[in-house]
Motif scaffolding. Structure first.
Motif, PDB file in Angstrom:
ATOM      1  N   VAL A 194      78.656 -63.196 -11.933  1.00  0.00           N
ATOM      2  CA  VAL A 194      78.078 -62.951 -10.608  1.00  0.00           C
ATOM      3  C   VAL A 194      79.089 -62.354  -9.637  1.00  0.00           C
ATOM      4  O   VAL A 194      78.760 -62.097  -8.488  1.00  0.00           O
ATOM      5  CB  VAL A 194      77.489 -64.248 -10.025  1.00  0.00           C
ATOM      6  N   GLY A 195      80.297 -62.123 -10.076  1.00  0.00           N
ATOM      7  CA  GLY A 195      81.325 -61.527  -9.236  1.00  0.00           C
ATOM      8  C   GLY A 195      82.668 -61.632  -9.903  1.00  0.00           C
ATOM      9  O   GLY A 195      82.790 -62.106 -11.041  1.00  0.00           O
ATOM     10  N   GLU A 196      83.699 -61.168  -9.215  1.00  0.00           N
ATOM     11  CA  GLU A 196      85.047 -61.209  -9.780  1.00  0.00           C
ATOM     12  C   GLU A 196      85.500 -62.655  -9.925  1.00  0.00           C
ATOM     13  O   GLU A 196      85.505 -63.417  -8.964  1.00  0.00           O
ATOM     14  CB  GLU A 196      86.014 -60.442  -8.872  1.00  0.00           C
ATOM     15  N   ASN A 197      85.871 -63.025 -11.154  1.00  0.00           N
ATOM     16  CA  ASN A 197      86.284 -64.395 -11.465  1.00  0.00           C
ATOM     17  C   ASN A 197      85.229 -65.433 -11.054  1.00  0.00           C
ATOM     18  O   ASN A 197      85.557 -66.546 -10.672  1.00  0.00           O
ATOM     19  CB  ASN A 197      87.620 -64.733 -10.784  1.00  0.00           C
TER      20      ASN A 197
END
Length: 251
Positions: A194-197
Motif C-alpha cells: 500500500v506504499g513504501e515500506n
C-alpha cells in the motif's frame, strides 16, 4: 461475566448481556475498542486503563483499553468484586470456526476464563454485516439455553464451548444444534503493498471443507448451530510415540 472482542459498544455484546440477565447477575468487562483477531494477547509490559460505564438499560460495564484476554484476566484478578460463575464471550460479528480459534479474541477470552478455573462459552454469529441488536436475537436465544446448560452441568477443567450460529433469518430456518469438531479452513490471504515500506494482509475471505461430516464448517453451512468442545491441552498426542522414535540428540 460477559465479554467480547468487537468492543463494549457492539450490538452483539448487548444482546448477549441482556440474554444473560435471565440467568443471574451480569457483569460486563470488554475491550474499549474493537480487538477482533487479537488472539490470546495478554498485556504485561504497560499499564491498562479502564473505564466504568453502562450498556443498554443500566447494565454496569468496564471498558478496558486492552485485549479480550486482558479484560478477563483483570476482572478475575480482582477488578470486579464478585467472582463470576461462568465467562460468556460474544456474540461475535462473524463466525469463528476451525483454525479461526487461534486468531479469535472472542474464543481466547473464553480460554482465559478457563485458565482461571471457570467454565466458559464463546458465541459467534456467521454474519459479518450484523450491525443491529435485532440481528443477534436468535443467537442470544441460543446463548441463554446453552449457558444455562453449562451452568447446570458444568464443564471439565481447561475446557470451553465454542458456539457458532448460522446466518438464518428466523428460528424456523434453523435445523437444530449439533455437537461438532473443528474443521479445516482454507485461508486465501494475500500480501498487499500500500506504499513504501507499507503492507497489509488482504485477499479473499477464507473458505473450507464444508462436506466433512461432523465439523463446525459442515454444521453451520447446513444451518445448524455448531457447539464444539475446545481444550487448552494442545499436545498432538497421536504423534508422541512416533516422535519418541526420532533420533533426538544434541551434538
Amino acid at each position: 461475566m460477559v465479554t467480547n472482542d468487537d468492543g463494549y459498544a457492539a450490538p452483539g455484546i448487548l444482546a448477549l448481556a441482556e440474554a444473560m440477565t435471565s440467568l443471574g447477575d451480569v457483569q460486563v468487562c470488554a475491550p474499549y475498542t474493537n480487538q477482533s483477531a487479537s488472539g490470546h494477547k495478554i498485556t504485561l509490559s504497560q499499564d491498562i486503563r479502564y473505564h466504568r460505564c453502562t450498556i443498554g438499560k443500566d447494565i454496569h460495564a468496564l471498558a478496558v483499553e486492552g485485549s479480550p484476554a486482558d479484560c478477563i484476566a483483570l476482572a478475575l484478578l480482582g477488578l470486579v468484586e464478585e467472582r463470576p460463575d461462568i465467562v460468556v464471550s460474544g456474540i461475535n460479528r462473524g463466525e469463528n470456526m476451525s483454525q479461526d480459534l487461534t486468531y479469535s479474541g472472542t474464543v481466547t477470552a473464553a480460554l482465559e476464563g478457563a485458565i482461571h478455573g471457570l467454565p466458559a462459552v464463546a458465541f459467534s454469529l456467521a454474519r459479518a454485516d450484523a450491525d443491529d441488536i435485532n440481528d443477534y436475537a436468535l443467537a442470544a436465544q441460543a446463548a441463554k439455553h446453552i449457558v444455562g446448560q453449562a451452568l447446570e452441568r458444568g464443564l471439565p477443567p481447561l475446557t470451553i464451548l465454542n458456539v457458532n450460529v448460522p446466518a438464518v433469518d428466523c428460528a424456523d430456518e434453523l435445523r437444530g444444534i449439533r455437537v461438532t469438531r473443528q474443521g479445516v479452513r482454507d485461508y486465501r490471504d494475500k500480501l498487499v503493498h500500500v506504499g513504501e515500506n507499507l503492507a497489509r494482509i488482504g485477499g479473499q475471505a477464507p473458505t473450507g471443507d464444508t462436506d466433512e461430516l461432523g465439523t463446525d464448517l459442515w454444521a453451520v453451512h447446513r444451518d445448524y448451530i455448531s457447539v464444539s468442545p475446545v481444550h487448552l491441552d494442545m499436545t498432538a498426542h497421536a504423534i508422541m510415540a512416533d516422535l519418541a522414535a526420532w533420533d533426538l540428540q544434541v551434538g
